[in-house]
Enzyme design. Structure first.
Site, PDB file in Angstrom:
ATOM      1  N   GLU A 115      38.122  -0.572  -6.769  1.00 30.23           N
ATOM      2  CA  GLU A 115      36.679  -0.311  -6.896  1.00 30.23           C
ATOM      3  C   GLU A 115      36.104  -1.070  -8.084  1.00 30.23           C
ATOM      4  OE1 GLU A 115      36.008   3.900  -7.061  1.00 30.23           O
ATOM      5  OE2 GLU A 115      37.605   4.315  -5.609  1.00 30.23           O
ATOM      6  N   LYS A 117      34.227  -1.084 -11.556  1.00 30.85           N
ATOM      7  CA  LYS A 117      34.106  -0.113 -12.647  1.00 30.85           C
ATOM      8  C   LYS A 117      32.696  -0.211 -13.233  1.00 30.85           C
ATOM      9  CE  LYS A 117      36.550   1.828 -16.541  1.00 30.85           C
ATOM     10  NZ  LYS A 117      35.376   2.087 -17.364  1.00 30.85           N
ATOM     11  N   ASP A 119      29.400   0.415 -15.339  1.00 30.78           N
ATOM     12  CA  ASP A 119      29.235   0.660 -16.766  1.00 30.78           C
ATOM     13  C   ASP A 119      27.973   1.483 -16.995  1.00 30.78           C
ATOM     14  OD1 ASP A 119      29.858   0.569 -19.373  1.00 30.78           O
ATOM     15  OD2 ASP A 119      29.317  -1.527 -19.696  1.00 30.78           O
ATOM     16  N   TYR A 248      32.007   7.973  -6.903  1.00 34.38           N
ATOM     17  CA  TYR A 248      33.351   7.400  -6.853  1.00 34.38           C
ATOM     18  C   TYR A 248      34.441   8.448  -6.713  1.00 34.38           C
ATOM     19  CZ  TYR A 248      33.154   8.156 -11.978  1.00 34.38           C
ATOM     20  OH  TYR A 248      33.007   8.693 -13.227  1.00 34.38           O
ATOM     21  N   LYS A 339      40.387  -3.906 -16.554  1.00 34.11           N
ATOM     22  CA  LYS A 339      39.095  -4.322 -17.127  1.00 34.11           C
ATOM     23  C   LYS A 339      38.992  -5.803 -17.428  1.00 34.11           C
ATOM     24  CE  LYS A 339      37.240  -1.007 -20.073  1.00 34.11           C
ATOM     25  NZ  LYS A 339      37.398  -0.022 -21.138  1.00 34.11           N
ATOM     26  N   CYS A 433       4.549 -16.726 -40.866  1.00 30.67           N
ATOM     27  CA  CYS A 433       5.131 -17.069 -39.576  1.00 30.67           C
ATOM     28  C   CYS A 433       5.868 -18.415 -39.683  1.00 30.67           C
ATOM     29  CB  CYS A 433       4.024 -17.163 -38.532  1.00 30.67           C
ATOM     30  SG  CYS A 433       4.591 -17.872 -36.996  1.00 30.67           S
ATOM     31  N   CYS A 436       3.846 -21.132 -37.416  1.00 29.34           N
ATOM     32  CA  CYS A 436       2.519 -21.667 -37.701  1.00 29.34           C
ATOM     33  C   CYS A 436       2.062 -21.378 -39.127  1.00 29.34           C
ATOM     34  CB  CYS A 436       1.500 -21.094 -36.703  1.00 29.34           C
ATOM     35  SG  CYS A 436       1.138 -19.370 -37.007  1.00 29.34           S
ATOM     36  N   CYS A 451       3.223 -12.235 -35.751  1.00 27.68           N
ATOM     37  CA  CYS A 451       2.410 -13.277 -36.353  1.00 27.68           C
ATOM     38  C   CYS A 451       0.965 -12.941 -36.010  1.00 27.68           C
ATOM     39  CB  CYS A 451       2.794 -14.637 -35.782  1.00 27.68           C
ATOM     40  SG  CYS A 451       1.600 -15.912 -36.218  1.00 27.68           S
ATOM     41  N   CYS A 456      -0.500 -18.760 -31.760  1.00 23.84           N
ATOM     42  CA  CYS A 456       0.701 -19.386 -32.302  1.00 23.84           C
ATOM     43  C   CYS A 456       1.692 -19.815 -31.221  1.00 23.84           C
ATOM     44  CB  CYS A 456       1.349 -18.407 -33.269  1.00 23.84           C
ATOM     45  SG  CYS A 456       2.952 -18.874 -33.859  1.00 23.84           S
TER      46      CYS A 456
HETATM   47  S1  IVH Z   1      37.449   7.170 -11.300  1.00 19.55           S
HETATM   48  C1  IVH Z   1      39.621   9.599 -14.251  1.00 19.55           C
HETATM   49  N1  IVH Z   1      36.047   5.121 -10.516  1.00 19.55           N
HETATM   50  O1  IVH Z   1      34.997   4.826 -16.029  1.00 19.55           O
HETATM   51  C2  IVH Z   1      38.152   9.375 -14.441  1.00 19.55           C
HETATM   52  N2  IVH Z   1      35.671   5.876 -12.713  1.00 19.55           N
HETATM   53  O2  IVH Z   1      36.785   4.598 -18.302  1.00 19.55           O
HETATM   54  C3  IVH Z   1      37.731   8.135 -13.764  1.00 19.55           C
HETATM   55  N3  IVH Z   1      33.936   4.622 -13.916  1.00 19.55           N
HETATM   56  O3  IVH Z   1      34.432   8.027 -17.219  1.00 19.55           O
HETATM   57  C4  IVH Z   1      37.125   8.406 -12.480  1.00 19.55           C
HETATM   58  N4  IVH Z   1      33.436   3.249 -12.285  1.00 19.55           N
HETATM   59  O4  IVH Z   1      32.644   7.138 -15.667  1.00 19.55           O
HETATM   60  C5  IVH Z   1      36.289   5.942 -11.533  1.00 19.55           C
HETATM   61  N5  IVH Z   1      34.873   3.345  -9.602  1.00 19.55           N
HETATM   62  C6  IVH Z   1      35.109   4.157 -10.624  1.00 19.55           C
HETATM   63  C7  IVH Z   1      34.426   4.063 -11.843  1.00 19.55           C
HETATM   64  C8  IVH Z   1      34.743   4.931 -12.876  1.00 19.55           C
HETATM   65  C9  IVH Z   1      33.155   3.609 -13.516  1.00 19.55           C
HETATM   66  C10 IVH Z   1      33.901   5.218 -15.272  1.00 19.55           C
HETATM   67  C11 IVH Z   1      33.919   6.714 -15.276  1.00 19.55           C
HETATM   68  C12 IVH Z   1      34.922   7.087 -16.325  1.00 19.55           C
HETATM   69  C13 IVH Z   1      35.205   5.799 -17.006  1.00 19.55           C
HETATM   70  C14 IVH Z   1      36.619   5.756 -17.528  1.00 19.55           C
END
Ligand code: IVH
Length: 712
Positions: A115, A117, A119, A248, A339, A433, A436, A451, A456
């Site tokens: 999956e 990840k 952010d 997820y 990551k 500035c 200018c 400014c 400007c």
């Molecule tokens: S699985 C065990 N799946 O990553 C907890 N987490 O670094 C993880 N996150 O706090 C759940 N995408 O908020 C999972 N596809 C994904 C994710 C994911 C982002 C985040 C999640 C967790 C953090 C851990």
């Protein structure tokens, strides 16, 4: 309308509104225009106002409601929200597989579900009897905060679970007995969904644009944007932030992992059927090699996803394995965060440049001792605003950690204060500035310093645009958008700075990959040597258009030494030549009146203009001397290269016209009789020059002869 009719209507409206919400926010399909949908929502709102006891928790009107909270209440998670182990390389991933292999004491032939990840911020949603009753943050993993009011404003979160039909459930591989269990959980049990609340890059950019315009501190990144939106007490503010939610994980109350839903890919499909967004990029991978392939593909697609990810999460697809492998320490064995390395490096702050943006806001950029981060050399980093400098307590000379992830602009993430030696200098906002010289002001409690000169930025943008335009340096490919990007990011202040751009600088900008950076550098290198007249025109001297620039170039050409003609002219020398002109010299040129002459003189004596000229020179710009554009065929003419003086007035031509013609044929006009003069053109009532010429033996041309010569 009586109450029964109202209830009927309300039920229908709720279903209709929710259908279109789902299509738009979960399926990315617009099935009703927003204005029409608003109109339905309004009707619902009015009906509910009339019959408040008909308001239900899953009504679309309940998404934004209530007063701001005083504080969040704590909630205990039904099952802990654990964290993940991190891997950064194929080696780390192989080691993980081997650890599991050893733990299981048997060869591992596992299928993985890979999956993205996301952010953002982890959220747990609890549905009882299909109804959303609670949304909570992760907190410390055991106890989180109740943010129900805020997460209800996220349109991709259903207030009531969608009830999939049997066919849909069969299609994802569920058997009749499992389907029954699912229905029972939707209708009267508890289902929890976990996932990530995120802010798209588009929303982030739009919000920051808005914030900057009103002088509010911009959000540092999307993750902070989400956290700040959810962990604040007024849900109306959350609503404004346009967050999204991707599921997820799916937890079925009273069932073990793998009991009703056997595989992670099925859980993802079920979450989708229950009304949630899931990531369409997620994929089953047969083995680690396939996982690596997935990871590399995602890394490539990362800039075009439209939202931030910091890697992938690799999970055992067989959910029964989750129970077998279990948890070690704080994180599970059955999944791994694989990551992208957020490249970091330490360097020193060498200076600060202040950039003036479109709204006049001054943005500081840190000049760094160049350092390699994630394979590219970085020499600058944006600091957003003065508050950021204060927040970091950043000083000149500080050693800092900078971070660059993906195509994101490198940023200072930490100041290593322990490394200070006392020589570090406090950074102050400039009083004037830098663009200018206008006054720098702070308006009310805005974050930004500005400014005070409203024009400007626009003036600067136009000047640089003029320099790169076709008749001037002709730097094809440097459109206004790029120039704006360079200006607002602090990379350039004027056209001369263009020639100092380095690939590393460009890579520090948003949406700049290697290829685009290489292109820009190449274009600029190809235009480092410029034709004299084009350069003069490109300087944007007031009242000096292309023709006057041609004339001025010709005038300069007359003054050049042979070696300058051949080898080209430095900008310092050009400056000297221009500075040698008096107002009179210039006014004597055809088409140059007193205003134009004044403006030319002013330009070549203005400190700021001279500084830019010096920069052109320092950045390697040189001038080539081509044949005059005004006299393309002049080499064959008897006038070519000859020096002329005029005395008296001609019958058929004005003095100006005569001068133009001489010059057009490659002759040079001189003001006084010296030994380099070849011809004296004599009209009626000549002055003392005639006598002088006779004495010196210079050839004298009467008007008629002169006209004949002109005709060739
Ligand atoms: S699985 C065990 N799946 O990553 C907890 N987490 O670094 C993880 N996150 O706090 C759940 N995408 O908020 C999972 N596809 C994904 C994710 C994911 C982002 C985040 C999640 C967790 C953090 C851990």
């Amino acid at each position: 309308m009586n109450k029964t009719e109202a209830k009927n209507r309300i039920d229908k409206l709720k279903a209709e509104i929710d259908f279109h919400r789902y299509n738009y926010h979960v399926q990315d399909k617009e099935t009703m225009a927003p204005a029409a949908l608003d109109s339905l929502k309004n009707e619902l709102f009015l009906l509910e106002n009339e019959y408040p006891d008909l308001i239900t928790a899953d009504s679309p009107t309940q998404r934004v409601s209530g007063q701001p909270l005083d504080k969040f209440t704590k909630v205990t998670h039904s099952r802990p929200m654990i964290s993940l182990f991190d891997a950064f390389s194929e080696g780390d991933m192989r080691a993980w597989e081997e650890r599991n292999h050893n733990f299981l004491k048997r060869p591992l032939r596992a299928e993985y579900y890979c999956e993205l990840k996301l952010d953002g911020l982890a959220i747990n949603l609890r549905y009882v009897g299909g109804l959303l009753i609670q949304g909570a943050t992760r907190g410390d993993g055991k106890i989180g905060e109740d943010v129900t009011g805020n997460i209800k404003t996220i349109n991709s979160i259903p207030l009531r679970l969608r009830r999939p039909n049997e066919k849909e459930l069969e299609k994802i591989g569920l058997e009749a007995s499992d389907i029954k269990k699912i229905y029972s959980l939707i209708d009267s049990g508890t289902i929890e969904l976990r996932g990530e609340a995120i802010m798209s890059n588009k929303t982030f950019a739009a919000l920051n644009k808005k914030y900057i315009a009103v002088g509010k501190a911009p959000l540092a990144n999307t993750r902070n944007g989400v956290a700040g939106s959810i962990r604040q007490l007024d849900s109306k503010v959350t609503a404004e932030r346009k967050l999204e939610f991707y599921a997820y994980d799916l937890l079925l109350d009273n069932y073990e992992r793998g009991e009703v839903i056997a595989r992670r890919d099925q859980a993802d499909a079920l979450a989708n059927l229950l009304g949630f967004k899931t990531l369409k990029q997620n994929q089953i991978c047969a083995d680690l090699e396939a996982v690596f392939h997935f990871y590399n593909g995602v890394e490539k697609k990362r800039p075009s996803l439209g939202f931030e990810i910091d890697g992938t999460v690799v999970k055992f697809n067989d959910l029964r394995m989750w129970n077998i492998l279990g948890i070690v320490g704080k994180a599970p064995r059955y999944m791994m965060a694989y990551k992208f390395s957020a490249a970091q490096a330490t360097t020193k702050i060498e200076g600060i440049v202040w950039q003036v943006g479109r709204t006049g806001a001054l943005t500081p950029t840190a000049l760094l001792d160049p350092v390699k981060v994630g394979g590219v050399t970085i020499s600058r980093s944006t600091l957003h605003n003065f508050d950021e400098i204060n927040r970091l307590d950043l000083r000149l000379g500080d050693t800092v950690i900078i971070e660059r992830s993906g195509d994101v602009i490198p940023k200072v993430v930490e100041v290593l204060k322990n490394l200070r030696n006392g020589q570090e200098k406090i950074i102050e906002v400039p009083a004037e500035c830098p663009m200018c010289g206008g006054k720098v002001i702070k308006v009310g409690d805005e974050v930004a310093y500005r400014c005070a000169n409203k024009r400007c930025y626009a003036v600067n943008l136009r000047r640089i645009g003029h320099f790169v335009s076709k008749g001037a340096a002709d730097i094809d490919g440097l459109g206004p958008k790029l120039i704006e990007q360079f200006l607002t990011s602090g990379l350039i202040k004027d056209a001369a700075d263009l020639y100092a751009l380095k690939k590393a600088d460009l890579l520090s900008l948003d949406r700049f990959g290697e290829k685009k950076a290489d292109n820009v550098i190449e274009i600029l290198a190809a235009r480092r040597e410029l034709a004299l007249e084009r350069f003069i025109y490109g300087l944007g001297i007031r009242h000096v258009g292309e023709e006057t620039a041609d004339l001025l170039a010709d005038r300069i050409r007359e003054m050049l030494t042979d070696s300058e003609k051949e080898k080209g002219l430095t900008i310092e020398k050009l400056t000297k030549y221009f500075q040698s002109f008096s107002l009179e010299d210039l006014e004597n040129m055809p088409d140059v009146g007193p205003i134009v002459a004044r403006s030319i003189i002013d330009f070549w004596h203005d400190a700021a203009d001279l500084q830019v000229l010096e920069k052109f020179s320092a950045n390697g710009v040189s001038l080539k001397i081509e044949q005059s554009v005004l006299a393309p065929n002049s080499a064959k003419s008897p006038f070519f290269g000859k020096n002329f003086v005029l005395t008296g007035s001609l019958n058929s031509l004005t003095r100006g016209e005569a001068k133009d013609k001489i010059k057009a044929l490659g002759g040079k006009m001189k003001d006084s009789m010296t030994k380099e003069i070849d011809f004296l053109v004599v009209g009626a009532e000549p002055g003392s020059k005639l006598e002088k010429a006779k004495k010196m033996g210079v050839r004298i041309l009467e008007e008629e002869e002169f006209l004949q010569m002109l005709e060739g």
